[in-house]
Design an enzyme around this catalytic site. Structure first.
Site, PDB file in Angstrom:
ATOM      1  N   CYS A 129       0.806  -1.232   0.000  1.00 51.14           N
ATOM      2  CA  CYS A 129       0.000   0.000   0.000  1.00 51.14           C
ATOM      3  C   CYS A 129       0.837   1.280   0.000  1.00 51.14           C
ATOM      4  O   CYS A 129       0.322   2.343  -0.340  1.00 51.14           O
ATOM      5  CB  CYS A 129      -0.932   0.015   1.199  1.00 51.14           C
ATOM      6  N   HIS A 187      -3.429   8.041   5.589  1.00 48.93           N
ATOM      7  CA  HIS A 187      -3.585   6.731   4.954  1.00 48.93           C
ATOM      8  C   HIS A 187      -5.065   6.356   4.987  1.00 48.93           C
ATOM      9  O   HIS A 187      -5.586   5.862   3.992  1.00 48.93           O
ATOM     10  CB  HIS A 187      -2.724   5.707   5.689  1.00 48.93           C
ATOM     11  N   HIS A 221      -9.308   2.279  -2.087  1.00 46.52           N
ATOM     12  CA  HIS A 221      -7.883   2.070  -1.814  1.00 46.52           C
ATOM     13  C   HIS A 221      -7.196   1.601  -3.091  1.00 46.52           C
ATOM     14  O   HIS A 221      -7.350   0.458  -3.521  1.00 46.52           O
ATOM     15  CB  HIS A 221      -7.726   1.030  -0.711  1.00 46.52           C
TER      16      HIS A 221
END
Length: 732
Positions: free
Chosen positions: A474, A609, A649
């Site tokens: 990520c 995030h 995401h």
């Protein structure tokens, strides 16, 4: 007139198409038969004649017509293999009396670059040694019948003779009729010319017109039209029944749609507008830097800021960054149910969260038109393009677009120390290749490699800086930006492209994420909200163009923002390999602020995030609070946001998506709302902290120094964390 002058004149007439090559050969042979005192007739070549000779040799070896040659086309694309390369080098060595080996054709892979190299070699070997003088003296005493007037002239005789044996004499109408060209004096230093001399101006030997590239396409079809790819879709390369009566596959490959390539649609206005006139700006970097905000001087030991001078990206619901800002500004959610034409999500769906190898989530954020690509624009054959992971295709397009947005043309960056840093991982496109028995081809070998993904733009534009693909899950793209900054600070490169990309072609990633129970069953991503039940997977790609701030000011680049500091660390051992560490996040953020002399009291926005998970969000806010509290006691001055609420995401592209959101916000001087937020997560404590949740489109206030500053974080489930601070650029 001496024989040497006569021979030189004959050759010049042949070159200028003022004499038939056969007539010239006849006169040369007559001169050889004359009993005259031998003279030195070795004519000193020029840079132009060297290039002509190289083109002449290429035409003979690979049997193409002069007008089919392109200086910027690689030898590989011309169909030159290891055997023909040996012949080419041998003939050039013999004709020019140099010592070159076949490797040079790989180091200098086109006519322009090889000509420059060979011209250098000719200049270094232009003097005749004493030993060569002795050998020439001995040669002068040989009988005239055995004496070679000049090795290069013999080469031309052999070339013409070989052609005469295999081809009938052309009629007068077939002979070249180009007007004689006046030879230009050679440049004092070797250089690769930016212009392309047309083959019609060159007196080259006629050869058969049978040029075919390795992909079976005529060379002319591989010419890269230097225009921006258009959005026109053509029909797929192959029909659905291309495999005949073979067994039907359950996985249907997405067909590659070729985009139209129209010169009249090219739009490179910014690229042309960036060239500054000499002497127009007398300001020095130091004097301009004094007008920057904040006004206080940074310590001389601090690294220079990194300017972001170009951006490009594609995200769910947004094919451009302009569309992305519109969606962020208006609070649009771009998540939806996976369409059947992408993949069958229903066959993998089960509402039971515990169902084995099933998903309880049917939604995702997907890009449009991922099957469209203009291969010839990037000098790629259609067959190779179809075997390429669409991640390679789309990142190549966006990297080009980012450079164009920065105002740089392809010629402006060629052969420069421009680095490429990409956050990426292999996609599941290989499953489509396997389903169609295409996985073990040469094109699939390179087309599915992550390392090649970064190298595609470096190869196409001949960039000489580092070219690195990065996979930290990520945090990949934010780490890529950090690595690009580090490379610029260390002097490894002068400019860099950095970003990331993520695409999905099967339900596998969604199923695997569901098995870890990190996806939202509700189908909504709610960062920091008490009702948050997980994140959502999505696709995206983004690229930023980076330069040292001083260079950007000097070159008059448009500056979206300035990276003031960045850092990376690792969680180490936690209570699970994918579990985050609050201590590691605190340490990372404190280190960045201390190392780059950044006061968190000046940071008034954090693009977090913010995945919308019950564990990750509270840890992130706690770490930020602890890190800020080491520097400031101020409260409720810094907004928290997360682009994942809008687009999901994007994993490998998540960090660069956050950067682009910050830059668009700085440009508009507005902070967009965090959508889907209703009630603060009960595990998050914002009272008395520096932070608040922004739920409306608001003006971005300046800090105490009159500037706007933001931070962005990415935390990979691999445990690799990255934190970057970006400041507004303003000049007075």
């Amino acid at each position: 007139m001496s024989n040497g002058e006569l021979i030189k004149g004959i050759l010049q007439q042949i070159k200028d198409n003022r004499m038939d090559a056969r007539e010239g050969l006849k006169r040369l042979n007559e001169l050889k038969q004359q009993q005259v005192p031998p003279v030195e007739v070795r004519v000193k070549p020029t840079e132009d004649t060297v290039k002509l000779l190289i083109m002449d040799v290429l035409c003979r070896i690979i049997k193409i017509q002069p007008d089919e040659l392109q200086e910027d086309l690689s030898f590989k694309e011309m169909g030159i293999d290891s055997i023909s390369s040996v012949e080419i080098v041998r003939d050039l060595n013999d004709a020019l009396h140099i010592h070159m080996d076949g490797i040079q054709l790989y180091d200098y892979p086109n006519i322009s670059e090889l000509s420059s190299y060979v011209w250098n070699e000719v200049q270094m070997n232009s003097h005749i040694t004493v030993e060569e003088d002795k050998q020439q003296s001995l040669a002068a005493k040989e009988p005239p019948a055995k004496q070679r007037l000049n090795h290069r002239y013999e080469y031309m005789n052999d070339l013409i003779s070989q052609f005469s044996k295999n081809n009938p004499k052309p009629t007068a109408q077939e002979l070249p009729v180009s007007p004689p060209q006046k030879a230009e004096s050679p440049a004092p230093e070797p250089a690769v010319s930016a212009s392309r001399p047309t083959a019609e101006k060159l007196a080259l030997s006629p050869v058969e017109k049978s040029a075919v590239s390795e992909a079976g396409q005529p060379l002319e079809s591989l010419k890269p039209a230097l225009t921006r790819p258009s959005a026109l879709s053509l029909k797929p390369l192959h029909s659905p029944d291309r495999r005949g009566d073979e067994k039907q596959n359950t996985v249907q490959p997405p067909r590659l749609k070729l985009k139209g390539n129209h010169a009249e649609e090219a739009a490179s206005g910014r690229a042309q507008a960036t060239a500054a006139e000499a002497g127009d700006d007398a300001r020095t970097v130091e004097s301009v830097a004094q007008t920057m905000i904040p006004a206080t001087e940074r310590a001389s030991s601090l690294p220079e800021g990194i300017a972001i001078i170009g951006i490009s990206g594609r995200f769910p619901g947004a094919s451009t960054t302009r569309e992305l800002w519109r969606n962020l500004r208006d609070g649009v959610c771009s998540i939806g149910e996976v369409p059947e034409e992408r993949f069958d999500i229903h066959s993998a769906y089960d509402e039971d969260r515990k169902a084995v190898q099933k998903t309880y989530c049917k939604v995702a954020g997907l890009l449009d038109n991922v099957d469209e690509f203009d291969p010839l624009f990037f000098n790629i054959s259609p067959r190779e393009a179809e075997m390429m992971d669409p991640q390679q295709r789309i990142f190549l397009e966006e990297a080009w677009n980012a450079l164009e947005d920065a105002g740089y043309s392809d010629r402006a960056v060629q052969d420069t120390r421009c680095g490429v840093f990409v956050g990426c991982a292999p996609s599941d496109y290989t499953k489509h290749l396997e389903a169609n028995s295409l996985e073990n081809t040469a094109e699939a070998f390179t087309g599915t490699s992550s390392s090649i993904l970064a190298a595609r733009i470096s190869y196409f534009l001949n960039l000489k800086g580092p070219s690195i693909s990065i996979d930290t899950a990520c945090s990949s793209s934010l780490v890529a930006v950090h690595q690009a900054c580090s490379s610029l600070w260390s002097g490894e490169c002068d400019m860099a492209l950095a970003g990331g990309i993520r695409l999905m072609f099967t339900p596998d990633s969604i199923v695997q994420s569901s098995q870890m129970e990190i996806l939202s069953k509700e189908g909504v991503c709610r960062p920091f909200d008490n009702g948050a039940d997980g994140t959502l997977l999505s696709e995206g790609t983004g690229v930023v163009v980076l330069k040292p701030l001083g260079s950007a000011i000097r070159d008059r680049d448009y500056i979206y923002g300035v990276i003031r500091g960045s850092g990376v660390n690792q969680d180490g051992r936690t209570n699970g390999i994918t579990a985050p560490s609050v201590n590691s996040q605190i340490q990372l953020e404190k280190t960045v602020y201390e190392k780059f002399d950044i006061d968190p009291a000046d940071i008034n926005y954090v693009e977090s995030h913010g995945t919308g998970t019950s564990l990750g969000d509270p840890i992130e806010v706690k770490a930020l609070t602890e890190a800020f509290r080491h520097f400031t006691a101020d409260s409720h001055y810094c907004a928290l946001g997360s682009i994942k609420a809008n687009i999901g995401h994007t994993t490998m592209a998540a960090g660069v998506a956050g950067i682009i959101k910050i830059l668009l916000s700085l440009k508009s001087r507005k902070i967009p709302p965090l959508i889907h937020y209703r009630e603060l997560n009960e595990k998050i404590k914002l009272q008395g902290s520096p932070f608040y949740i922004n739920t409306e489109l608001v003006e971005w206030p300046v800090n105490k120094k009159g500037s706007r500053m933001a931070a962005v974080s990415s935390f990979g489930f691999s445990g690799t964390n990255c934190h970057i601070v970006i400041e507004e650029y303003r000049s007075v």
